[in-house]
Design a protein around this motif. Structure first.
Motif, short mmCIF file in Angstrom:
data_model
loop_
_atom_site.label_atom_id
_atom_site.label_comp_id
_atom_site.label_asym_id
_atom_site.label_seq_id
_atom_site.Cartn_x
_atom_site.Cartn_y
_atom_site.Cartn_z
N ASP A 161 1.00 -1.32 -0.16
CA ASP A 161 -0.03 -0.16 -0.13
C ASP A 161 0.99 1.27 0.00
O ASP A 161 0.41 2.32 -0.47
CB ASP A 161 -0.90 0.22 1.18
CG ASP A 161 -1.91 -1.01 1.18
OD1 ASP A 161 -2.31 -1.32 0.05
OD2 ASP A 161 -2.67 -1.50 2.22
N ASP A 162 2.12 1.21 0.50
CA ASP A 162 3.04 2.53 0.79
C ASP A 162 3.94 2.06 -0.41
O ASP A 162 4.79 2.85 -0.55
CB ASP A 162 3.44 2.55 1.96
CG ASP A 162 4.40 1.35 2.11
OD1 ASP A 162 4.22 0.44 1.58
OD2 ASP A 162 4.78 1.38 3.41
N GLY A 163 3.81 1.65 -1.41
CA GLY A 163 4.47 1.56 -3.01
C GLY A 163 5.73 0.80 -2.78
O GLY A 163 6.52 1.26 -3.82
N HIS A 164 6.10 -0.01 -1.93
CA HIS A 164 7.15 -0.86 -1.91
C HIS A 164 6.95 -2.04 -2.52
O HIS A 164 5.86 -2.67 -2.52
CB HIS A 164 7.78 -1.34 -0.39
CG HIS A 164 8.62 0.16 0.11
ND1 HIS A 164 7.80 1.07 1.03
CD2 HIS A 164 9.42 0.74 -0.26
CE1 HIS A 164 8.27 2.09 1.28
NE2 HIS A 164 9.60 1.93 0.45
N PRO A 165 8.07 -2.64 -3.42
CA PRO A 165 7.62 -3.77 -3.98
C PRO A 165 7.66 -5.10 -3.07
O PRO A 165 8.47 -5.29 -1.96
CB PRO A 165 8.90 -4.20 -4.87
CG PRO A 165 10.17 -3.28 -4.24
CD PRO A 165 9.36 -1.98 -3.59
N LEU A 166 6.76 -5.94 -3.36
CA LEU A 166 6.63 -7.22 -2.54
C LEU A 166 7.16 -8.33 -3.46
O LEU A 166 8.25 -8.94 -3.06
CB LEU A 166 4.96 -7.35 -2.46
CG LEU A 166 4.40 -6.22 -1.63
CD1 LEU A 166 2.96 -6.56 -1.48
CD2 LEU A 166 4.96 -6.42 -0.01
N ARG A 167 6.61 -8.59 -4.48
CA ARG A 167 7.04 -9.87 -5.22
C ARG A 167 7.10 -9.46 -6.89
O ARG A 167 6.36 -8.53 -7.18
CB ARG A 167 6.01 -11.09 -5.53
CG ARG A 167 5.85 -11.62 -4.04
CD ARG A 167 5.07 -12.76 -3.87
NE ARG A 167 5.83 -13.91 -4.49
CZ ARG A 167 6.87 -14.78 -3.81
NH1 ARG A 167 6.61 -14.30 -2.50
NH2 ARG A 167 7.48 -15.62 -4.19
N TYR A 189 13.36 -15.75 -8.16
CA TYR A 189 13.40 -16.73 -6.81
C TYR A 189 14.26 -15.86 -5.97
O TYR A 189 13.81 -15.61 -4.62
CB TYR A 189 14.02 -17.78 -7.24
CG TYR A 189 14.15 -18.91 -5.95
CD1 TYR A 189 13.08 -19.74 -5.37
CD2 TYR A 189 15.29 -18.95 -5.03
CE1 TYR A 189 13.09 -20.52 -4.10
CE2 TYR A 189 15.51 -19.51 -3.92
CZ TYR A 189 14.57 -20.56 -3.60
OH TYR A 189 14.53 -21.25 -2.48
N ARG A 190 15.41 -15.44 -6.21
CA ARG A 190 16.43 -14.57 -5.47
C ARG A 190 15.85 -13.38 -5.24
O ARG A 190 15.86 -13.12 -3.85
CB ARG A 190 17.67 -14.46 -5.81
CG ARG A 190 18.74 -13.97 -5.15
CD ARG A 190 19.86 -13.52 -6.13
NE ARG A 190 20.16 -14.37 -6.92
CZ ARG A 190 20.82 -15.54 -6.83
NH1 ARG A 190 21.56 -15.48 -5.67
NH2 ARG A 190 21.08 -16.09 -7.98
N PHE A 222 15.15 -10.51 1.51
CA PHE A 222 15.44 -10.29 2.72
C PHE A 222 15.73 -11.40 3.46
O PHE A 222 15.77 -11.46 4.86
CB PHE A 222 14.07 -9.55 3.22
CG PHE A 222 13.46 -8.32 2.60
CD1 PHE A 222 14.58 -7.27 2.61
CD2 PHE A 222 12.48 -8.15 1.89
CE1 PHE A 222 14.24 -6.05 1.75
CE2 PHE A 222 11.99 -7.06 1.16
CZ PHE A 222 12.96 -6.10 1.23
N ASP A 223 15.73 -12.69 3.01
CA ASP A 223 16.24 -13.90 3.57
C ASP A 223 17.46 -14.60 3.25
O ASP A 223 17.60 -15.67 3.20
CB ASP A 223 15.14 -14.90 3.49
CG ASP A 223 13.75 -14.52 3.62
OD1 ASP A 223 13.45 -13.94 4.86
OD2 ASP A 223 12.70 -14.67 2.96
#
Ligand SMILES: [Zn+2]
Length: 304
Positions: A163-169, A267-268, A273-274
C-alpha cells in the motif's frame, strides 16, 4: 563460508540435512504414507524400507538429486554459491569453484534453477501490480531494434506493490508476444482475480480484465515507462536483471532456457530479505522439485 562448511562440510552432514529437509517430521513412505521403517545401509545413500508395504526409497530418489554420481557436498556447495551470489552465477563460475567439467556444472546449475522455477510457480501476484513489456537478449547485427526485434525473448515484467508503494514480489514470464490472447493466458496463470494492474497503455494489457482484474493504463504521449516515476520499481528490477544476466546473454542456448534464468532471478529477488537462510530454502526446493533427468532439463520450456 566457515559456518557453511561446519554445517555441510561432510557427506554424512549433507545426508542428514537432506533427510531433515525431505522429512521434517520423520520418514514417510512415498507409496503408503506409513512412518514405520528400517534403514538399509551399504550403498552410497541411505535406503529406507517401509515396514508396512516394503517399498524401498533411497534418500535422493524422487528429489532433484536422483541419479547423481556426484557427492552431496559438491551439490550443497553449489547450492550455497548460487544462493549467495548477489548478481547470479554462471555455469562457468560454478565449474571453476566446484572443479567439475563444464557440462556437469551446467547441469547442476540448470537443475537447481529448475527447482527455483518450480518453487516460484506456486505464487500469483495480487493487489496493486505494475506490468511492462520487456525483452531479453541482444539483437544480431542487421536485426530490427526495439519491440519486435529478432532473436529477442519477449517477457512480461510484473511487480506487486504494498500500500505504501514498496515492491513485494516480482514475476518475469516469457510470452509468445504482446497480444490480447497471450496476455489473457499470462493473467490467468499469474494474477489473483481482483488485482489492479497498472500499465503504460500497451493495448494487449487490457486483457487482464478477462480474469477479473482492473486495468489502469497510464497513457502519456511520447514517454516510455523508463521516464515515468510510476514505473520506478519495474525499471529497477529490469536494471538489476540486466546486470545479473550480463555473463549469460551470449551463452549457447540462452534464449531456449530464458524462462529458467528469469525464474532463478525472480526466486532470489522475492527472497531478498532472507539471504542468510536462502541456501536452506534452496535445499528444500531441491528436495521437493522431483527428479530432473538430463533429457528434460535440456528441453526448452514452453511459454506461459
Ligand atoms: Zn509403504
Amino acid at each position: 563460508m566457515p559456518e557453511f562448511f561446519k554445517l555441510y562440510g561432510t557427506e554424512s552432514r549433507c545426508s542428514a540435512a537432506l533427510e531433515r529437509a525431505r522429512w521434517p517430521d520423520g520418514f514417510r513412505c512415498p507409496r503408503c504414507s506409513g512412518g514405520a521403517h528400517c534403514v538399509l545401509r551399504g550403498g552410497t545413500h541411505k535406503v529406507f524400507q517401509c515396514n508396512a508395504c516394503r517399498h524401498q526409497t533411497s534418500l535422493i530418489a524422487g528429489t532433484v538429486f536422483q541419479g547423481t554420481k556426484l557427492e552431496l557436498t559438491l551439490w550443497f556447495l553449489a547450492i550455497y554459491l548460487i544462493s549467495q551470489a548477489k548478481t547470479g552465477l554462471s555455469a562457468l563460475a560454478l565449474k571453476r569453484h566446484l572443479g567439475v567439467s563444464y557440462p556437469t556444472a551446467w547441469l547442476i546449475h540448470h537443475k537447481l534453477m529448475q527447482a527455483m522455477a518450480q518453487r516460484e510457480a506456486r505464487y500469483v501476484l495480487e493487489g496493486q501490480v505494475q506490468v511492462d513489456d520487456a525483452y531479453l537478449g541482444g539483437e544480431r547485427s542487421g536485426g530490427k531494434v526495439g519491440r519486435g526485434s529478432e532473436n529477442k525473448v519477449p517477457f512480461v515484467a510484473a511487480v506487486s506493490l504494498s500500500d505504501d508503494g514498496h515492491p513485494l514480489r516480482i514475476k518475469l514470464t516469457p510470452v509468445e508476444g504482446f497480444t490480447l490472447k497471450s496476455i489473457a493466458l499470462w493473467a490467468k496463470a499469474h494474477l489473483a482475480p481482483g488485482s489492479t494492474v497498472y500499465s503504460d497503455g500497451l493495448a494487449c494489457f487490457s486483457a487482464v480484465t478477462d480474469v477479473g482484474c482492473v486495468h489502469r493504463p497510464t497513457v502519456v504521449a511520447g514517454r516510455k515507462p523508463k521516464d515515468m516515476p510510476e514505473f520506478q520499481w519495474i525499471n529497477t528490477v529490469l536494471g538489476n536483471l540486466k546486470t545479473s544476466l550480463t555473463g549469460s546473454y551470449h551463452a549457447f542456448g540462452f534464449q531456449k532456457f530464458a524462462p529458467r534464468y528469469l525464474a532463478a532471478f525472480t526466486y532470489r529477488f522475492n527472497r531478498r530479505f532472507d539471504l542468510a537462510t536462502l541456501h536452506q530454502r534452496l535445499i528444500v526446493a531441491a528436495v521437493r522439485c522431483g527428479p530432473q533427468p538430463q533429457r528434460s532439463i535440456r528441453l526448452a520450456e514452453g511459454h506461459c
